[in-house]
Design a protein around this motif. Structure first.
Motif, short mmCIF file in Angstrom:
data_model
loop_
_atom_site.label_atom_id
_atom_site.label_comp_id
_atom_site.label_asym_id
_atom_site.label_seq_id
_atom_site.Cartn_x
_atom_site.Cartn_y
_atom_site.Cartn_z
N ASN A 1 68.86 -29.96 54.66
CA ASN A 1 69.79 -29.54 55.72
C ASN A 1 69.93 -30.58 56.82
N HIS A 2 69.71 -31.85 56.46
CA HIS A 2 69.75 -32.88 57.52
C HIS A 2 70.85 -33.91 57.23
N ILE A 3 71.57 -34.27 58.31
CA ILE A 3 72.66 -35.24 58.20
C ILE A 3 72.39 -36.36 59.21
N VAL A 4 72.70 -37.59 58.80
CA VAL A 4 72.59 -38.72 59.73
C VAL A 4 73.99 -39.29 59.93
N THR A 5 74.38 -39.41 61.20
CA THR A 5 75.65 -40.06 61.50
C THR A 5 75.47 -40.86 62.79
N THR A 6 76.57 -41.34 63.38
CA THR A 6 76.42 -42.14 64.60
C THR A 6 77.16 -41.46 65.75
N GLN B 1 80.11 -28.34 63.47
CA GLN B 1 80.32 -27.06 62.76
C GLN B 1 79.15 -26.77 61.84
N LEU B 2 78.69 -27.81 61.15
CA LEU B 2 77.57 -27.61 60.21
C LEU B 2 76.29 -27.22 60.95
N GLU B 3 76.15 -27.70 62.19
CA GLU B 3 74.97 -27.31 62.98
C GLU B 3 74.95 -25.80 63.18
N GLN B 4 76.13 -25.21 63.29
CA GLN B 4 76.19 -23.76 63.47
C GLN B 4 75.74 -23.02 62.21
N PHE B 5 75.75 -23.73 61.09
CA PHE B 5 75.32 -23.11 59.83
C PHE B 5 73.92 -23.57 59.44
N GLY B 6 73.14 -24.04 60.42
CA GLY B 6 71.74 -24.35 60.17
C GLY B 6 71.44 -25.79 59.81
N PHE B 7 72.45 -26.65 59.81
CA PHE B 7 72.16 -28.07 59.56
C PHE B 7 71.64 -28.73 60.81
N GLU B 8 70.82 -29.76 60.61
CA GLU B 8 70.38 -30.58 61.74
C GLU B 8 71.04 -31.94 61.61
N VAL B 9 71.54 -32.43 62.72
CA VAL B 9 72.28 -33.70 62.67
C VAL B 9 71.65 -34.71 63.62
N THR B 10 71.39 -35.91 63.10
CA THR B 10 70.94 -37.02 63.95
C THR B 10 72.15 -37.87 64.27
N TYR B 11 72.48 -37.97 65.56
CA TYR B 11 73.59 -38.81 66.00
C TYR B 11 72.98 -40.13 66.49
N LEU B 12 72.99 -41.14 65.63
CA LEU B 12 72.30 -42.39 65.98
C LEU B 12 73.01 -43.11 67.12
N PRO B 13 72.22 -43.65 68.04
CA PRO B 13 72.83 -44.45 69.10
C PRO B 13 73.28 -45.80 68.54
N GLU C 1 62.96 -36.01 54.53
CA GLU C 1 62.98 -35.38 53.19
C GLU C 1 64.12 -34.39 53.05
N GLN C 2 64.68 -34.01 54.20
CA GLN C 2 65.76 -33.02 54.21
C GLN C 2 67.15 -33.66 54.21
N THR C 3 67.22 -35.01 54.36
CA THR C 3 68.53 -35.65 54.52
C THR C 3 69.34 -35.56 53.23
N VAL C 4 70.58 -35.06 53.37
CA VAL C 4 71.47 -34.97 52.20
C VAL C 4 72.72 -35.82 52.36
N LEU C 5 73.01 -36.24 53.59
CA LEU C 5 74.25 -36.96 53.83
C LEU C 5 74.07 -37.98 54.95
N VAL C 6 74.64 -39.18 54.73
CA VAL C 6 74.73 -40.18 55.79
C VAL C 6 76.21 -40.54 55.93
N SER C 7 76.74 -40.50 57.15
CA SER C 7 78.14 -40.83 57.37
C SER C 7 78.25 -41.87 58.49
N VAL C 8 78.67 -43.07 58.12
CA VAL C 8 78.82 -44.17 59.09
C VAL C 8 80.18 -44.81 58.87
N MET C 9 80.99 -44.89 59.92
CA MET C 9 82.35 -45.41 59.77
C MET C 9 82.34 -46.91 59.47
N LEU C 10 83.39 -47.36 58.78
CA LEU C 10 83.49 -48.78 58.43
C LEU C 10 83.83 -49.59 59.68
#
Ligand code: PLP
Length: 395
Positions: free
Chosen positions: A109-114, A127-139, A157-166
């Motif tokens: 349930n963990h997502i990494v983005t910026t 929105q996903l945080e409202q459904f129990g996901f935890e999101v790391t917004y990297l500086p 161990e919980q990370t399922v998605l990483v989203s970083v813009m090009l």
């Protein structure tokens, strides 16, 4: 002026701009290339059939859809079946982020983005945080760069998605996506589990390689109106086997990834525009980066207290973003508009709000300086005289 007669990298490209207008807001949107428009026209009326219908009248649309998918796949170095068409960049980002995270909710349930993603990604994460996901917004650092090591350190161990813009839509900074993807892939392999890697490449098309193999991504978002295609159509590259829960369900089009009767003229336009953008990419980068550097050097020379936002060299060839001390962006924009120059303060998508840009705050600007920011984004139709006018007017 923007004119097909200027020394543009694509002499065949034709755009109709109002007389005497200098358009420097290509990151907000572009005009449709007349060749793109011509390619789209038959699918509004003569060949209007629903591509899902079986009678021969519909076959033209079906064929155009298949060929458009092939064209987009070729530019991305992907298979045709890996391209899903959407209603734009916002929907492609939503499908990528929510689709991948929800498909893998049994795994983690963990997502990494910026912190500097487009709101299409950030608000999907919220929105996903409202459904129990935890999101790391990297500086990011002062240039807007995210460090690949910080992505590695954020994975759990919980990370399922990483989203970083090009590349960032406001400050143009280009992220080290291949390095980030490699770290994500190595971790997924080491732990023998799935971590999906997404990149929002909406601002990169026409300026950067979109080769998904080189980028190492599983998902990649595009939007046609940023590269001289029509508004309201986009695409998501979905690497074969990537878990993805559809966000729009219905008739099962686009291999069940995105239901809804396909926007055939729009998709034909997206494919034609992407093909043109890719074919002139090298020339466009050369042309725009020269004009961009003229603007940056000119402004630094003639205006005191001007600050360039974004990385000096790792930046989109068409992006200039500057801040001025003790001056607000909006009056400057109005002044430029009066002089016939269209530019932007912050991103067009957030210009309805008076909040300082989240991107400029994330790179360390205080609220005042962030309010005094101006973005000029060039296109292949801009010429030296446009830059001369800007440098005359702005000081
Ligand atoms: N992502 C980025 C980086 C963008 O710049 C934009 C538009 O400005 C979008 C997504 C949204 O694309 P669209 O306007 O097609 O919904």
């Amino acid at each position: 002026m923007n004119s097909p007669s200027g020394p543009a990298p694509d002499p065949e490209a034709a755009h109709t701009y109002p007389e005497a207008q200098i358009y420097m807001d290509h990151a907000a949107t572009t005009s449709v290339d007349e060749r793109v428009l011509a390619a789209m026209m038959p699918y509004f009326s003569a060949s209007f059939g629903n591509p899902s219908s079986i009678y021969s009248l519909a076959q033209d649309g079906r064929k155009a859809l298949d060929e458009s998918r092939d064209t987009v796949a070729a530019v991305l170095g992907a298979r045709s079946g890996e391209i899903a068409f959407t209603s734009g960049g916002t929907e492609a980002d939503n499908l990528a982020v929510k689709g991948a995270a929800l498909a893998l909710r049994g795994v983690g349930n963990h997502i990494v983005t910026t912190a500097i993603e487009h709101h299409a990604v950030l608000h999907a994460c919220e929105q996903l945080e409202q459904f129990g996901f935890e999101v790391t917004y990297l500086p990011v650092d002062g240039d807007g760069l995210v460090s690949p090591d910080s992505v590695g350190a954020a994975l759990t161990e919980q990370t399922v998605l990483v989203s970083v813009m090009l590349a960032n839509n406001e400050i143009g900074t280009i992220q080290p996506v291949p390095e980030i993807s490699r770290i994500v892939r190595e971790r997924a392999q080491r732990d023998d589990r799935t971590i999906v890697m997404h990149t929002d490449a909406v601002q990169g098309a026409g300026y950067l390689s979109l080769d998904v193999g080189e980028l190492g991504v599983d998902l990649l978002s595009l939007s046609a109106h940023k590269f001289y295609g029509p508004k309201g159509v986009g695409a998501l590259y979905v690497k074969r086997g990537t878990p993805l829960e559809p966000q729009i369900v219905g008739g099962g089009q686009e291999r069940r990834r995105r239901s809804g009767t396909e926007n055939v003229p729009g998709i034909v336009g997206l494919a034609a525009a992407l093909e043109f953008a890719e074919s002139r990419r090298e020339a466009t980068v050369k042309h725009c980066s020269r004009l961009r550097d003229r603007i940056i050097d000119g402004l630094t020379e003639c205006i005191e207290d001007v600050r360039l936002n974004g990385h000096r060299t790792r930046r989109l060839a068409n992006n200039v973003n500057v801040s001025f001390q003790a001056v607000e962006g909006e009056p400057i924009l109005l002044g430029l508009d009066f002089a016939g120059i269209s530019a932007s303060s912050g991103s067009a998508c957030s210009s309805a709000s008076l909040e300082p840009s989240h991107v400029l705050l994330a790179i360390g600007l205080d609220a005042d300086l962030a309010q005094g920011s101006l973005r000029m984004s060039l296109g292949h139709g801009n010429i030296d005289e446009d830059v001369d006018s800007l440098l005359n007017v702005l000081p």
